[in-house]
Write a protein that holds these residues in place. Sequence first.
Motif, PDB file in Angstrom:
ATOM      1  N   GLN A 193       0.838  -1.211   0.000  1.00  0.00           N
ATOM      2  CA  GLN A 193       0.000   0.000   0.000  1.00  0.00           C
ATOM      3  C   GLN A 193       0.863   1.249   0.000  1.00  0.00           C
ATOM      4  N   LYS A 194       1.879   1.250   0.844  1.00  0.00           N
ATOM      5  CA  LYS A 194       2.756   2.421   0.947  1.00  0.00           C
ATOM      6  C   LYS A 194       3.450   2.694  -0.373  1.00  0.00           C
ATOM      7  N   PHE A 236       2.386   2.210  -3.280  1.00  0.00           N
ATOM      8  CA  PHE A 236       1.479   2.738  -4.295  1.00  0.00           C
ATOM      9  C   PHE A 236       0.574   3.855  -3.759  1.00  0.00           C
ATOM     10  N   ASN A 237       0.990   4.480  -2.677  1.00  0.00           N
ATOM     11  CA  ASN A 237       0.262   5.653  -2.157  1.00  0.00           C
ATOM     12  C   ASN A 237      -1.220   5.359  -1.947  1.00  0.00           C
ATOM     13  N   ALA A 238      -1.495   4.178  -1.407  1.00  0.00           N
ATOM     14  CA  ALA A 238      -2.881   3.768  -1.179  1.00  0.00           C
ATOM     15  C   ALA A 238      -3.105   3.547   0.312  1.00  0.00           C
ATOM     16  N   ASP A 239      -4.360   3.694   0.743  1.00  0.00           N
ATOM     17  CA  ASP A 239      -4.667   3.480   2.151  1.00  0.00           C
ATOM     18  C   ASP A 239      -5.697   2.380   2.357  1.00  0.00           C
ATOM     19  N   LYS A 293       4.091   5.420  -9.674  1.00  0.00           N
ATOM     20  CA  LYS A 293       3.164   6.547  -9.792  1.00  0.00           C
ATOM     21  C   LYS A 293       1.706   6.104  -9.788  1.00  0.00           C
ATOM     22  N   ASN A 340      -1.758   4.770  -8.267  1.00  0.00           N
ATOM     23  CA  ASN A 340      -2.418   4.774  -6.965  1.00  0.00           C
ATOM     24  C   ASN A 340      -3.507   3.701  -6.970  1.00  0.00           C
ATOM     25  N   GLY A 341      -4.280   3.628  -5.887  1.00  0.00           N
ATOM     26  CA  GLY A 341      -5.266   2.560  -5.781  1.00  0.00           C
ATOM     27  C   GLY A 341      -6.268   2.553  -6.923  1.00  0.00           C
TER      28      GLY A 341
END
Length: 224
Positions: free
Chosen positions: A25-26, A28-31, A105, A107-108
């Motif tokens: 997750q980190k 790919f800038n996802a939460d 780059k 994201n989710g």
Amino acid sequence: FNRLLARDLGQPVGYKAGLTNPAVQKRFNADAPVWGTLYAPMLLANGATVDAAFGARALYEADMLVRVSSEAVNRATTPEQVLAAIDAVIPFIELPDLVVAAPPKLNGAAISAINVGARLGVLGAPIAVQRTAEFSNALRDFVAIVKTDGVEVDRGKGSDVLEHPLNAVVWLAQDMARAGQAMKVGDLISLGSFSKLLPPKAGQAVEVVYQGLPGTPSVKVQFK
């Protein structure tokens, strides 16, 4: 995208939960996790030989499948309830394709748009589920050891995926329900990454060993 895939690959045979490992997750800038769809031609037999350039941004990772045996899985809220609704655990080397020139780059939302990178995967021999606390604990505590040409290159634990890998199925059931969809008997569910995403090279032999599961199972793929 999935309608086009289904036109060429047939109806779905399962689903994959992605970004279930906080480290991924980190990256790919996802939460939160995401999910995609699996089709029969994507799934290969243990020991398969695969072109190292099988995708635009080809990678491999330690993963695991479970097989749904009851539609009660769609109401599961705990790993124990998931365990009661599956009949097999299957070692799995996922071979995802992140498609784009600069995967970090993504994201989710973008990962969802590429069907969570689902491209190929190699299945080991199914392990019959034991509906016991000991088996549930083994799934939480096993260590996946990734070997390339016999040398360990990475390892991860069952608990790296949402603290218990079957929590990936709990999350998937809830998120599919929000989309008006559900898992069915026979579906194969990919739980997520137990290792780094690693780039394949021609000539490599990759094996994942699941230390702590009954019989110490493994699954292999050869890259050409």
